[in-house]
Write an enzyme that holds these catalytic residues in place. Structure first.
Site, short mmCIF file in Angstrom:
data_model
loop_
_atom_site.label_atom_id
_atom_site.label_comp_id
_atom_site.label_asym_id
_atom_site.label_seq_id
_atom_site.Cartn_x
_atom_site.Cartn_y
_atom_site.Cartn_z
N HIS A 44 -7.43 -5.94 -0.35
CA HIS A 44 -6.22 -5.12 -0.41
C HIS A 44 -5.01 -5.81 0.22
O HIS A 44 -3.93 -5.25 0.23
CB HIS A 44 -6.53 -3.80 0.33
CG HIS A 44 -5.52 -2.73 0.15
ND1 HIS A 44 -5.14 -2.25 -1.09
CD2 HIS A 44 -4.81 -2.00 1.06
CE1 HIS A 44 -4.25 -1.29 -0.94
NE2 HIS A 44 -4.02 -1.12 0.36
N ASP A 79 -10.07 -4.88 -5.48
CA ASP A 79 -9.54 -4.14 -4.34
C ASP A 79 -10.35 -2.85 -4.20
O ASP A 79 -10.34 -2.01 -5.10
CB ASP A 79 -8.06 -3.83 -4.59
CG ASP A 79 -7.38 -3.11 -3.44
OD1 ASP A 79 -8.08 -2.59 -2.56
OD2 ASP A 79 -6.14 -3.05 -3.45
N SER A 102 0.82 -1.19 0.00
CA SER A 102 0.00 0.00 0.00
C SER A 102 0.87 1.26 0.00
O SER A 102 1.70 1.44 -0.87
CB SER A 102 -0.96 -0.06 1.18
OG SER A 102 -2.05 0.80 1.00
#
Length: 271
Positions: free
Chosen positions: A251, A221, A100
């Protein structure tokens, strides 16, 4: 044995395993190093694996002392911490795996110190979350404002609702694991970091990346649209990058599709 001091102590840095090559695993927003547990068990058989907690994490030591929202006004400040941590740990070269927001932190760090990074592997990364006429980031400004408002009103309630949506699928253990790490964050730190992430624009960084990069995404996602890794690939003009898609919702493929995730890592590490 590496004696922990400064950044490495405050960030709970741990170097595990054996081997000539170092793999660095960096967690994303709301996470801590425990989210890599299953990945570490496998990688540590053949590699030295570095895990740590970012200063914003609920698991980091003395968050109030170390986390300064003015200092951390950009992801670039975390890249400075990353470079400082690697130097403090005596690491000369590594493969960096960033989930991320850590994906973009790794991009920044690789530009600052290219010799430190042999390869980048970014997982569910995005340079911008806000939609515009020429870019699909996944969120309208009104949605981001609602998200920030909900966090500011009742962080724990927001976190318990957000965690299962972000993790996706039906893996209850994975959802609970992420929710635990998310709710350990100090609410004021969580809100400051959310503003930094969701309102930031780091698209200009991509064309400066000169370290080979693999972009891992999932098929569904809610945080990052499927177009984003291909956008990033197109903008990384200095290198050949590749996109790897893992067929799972959510995610967090390193939580919900560990075997497939490890297969991708193995291909990249062996290439």
């Amino acid at each position: 044995m590496v004696m922990l001091k400064g950044l490495s102590a405050s960030m709970n840095a741990r170097l595990i395993g054996a081997g000539d090559e170092v793999v660095v695993l960096a967690h994303g927003y709301g996470g801590d190093q425990s989210l890599w547990d299953k990945v570490v068990l496998c990688l540590a058989q053949d590699y030295q694996v570095l895990v740590f907690d970012w200063t914003f994490s609920g698991a980091a030591k003395n968050t109030q002392t170390w986390f300064d929202p003015i200092k951390y006004g950009s992801l670039e400040a975390f890249a400075d911490d990353l470079v400082g941590l690697l130097e403090e740990m005596g690491i000369k070269s590594c493969v960096f795996v960033g989930h991320s927001m850590s994906g973009m932190i790794g991009c920044f760090a690789s530009i600052k110190r290219p010799r430190l990074f042999k390869k980048l592997i970014v997982v569910g990364a995005s340079p911008r979350y806000l939609n515009s006429e020429d870019y699909e980031g996944g969120f309208e400004m009104s949605e981001i404002e609602q998200l920030l408002s909900a966090m500011g009103t009742n962080f724990e309630q927001w976190a318990s609702a957000f965690a299962p949506l972000a993790v996706g699928g039906k893996d209850q253990n994975a959802m609970e694991k992420f929710e635990r790490s998310l709710t350990r964050m100090k609410p004021e730190v969580a809100l400051a970091m959310a503003k930094l992430i969701f309102l930031g624009d780091y698209r200009h960084v991509l064309e400066l990346v000169a370290t080979p990069c693999t972009l891992i995404c999932t098929t569904n996602d809610i945080v990052v649209p499927p177009s984003v890794p291909f956008y990033m690939q197109k903008k990384m003009i200095k290198i050949k990058s590749r996109v790897e898609i893992i067929d799972v919702d959510g995610h967090f493929p390193h939580l919900t599709a560990v075997n497939q995730f490890l297969e991708v890592l193995a291909r990249v590490l062996d290439s």
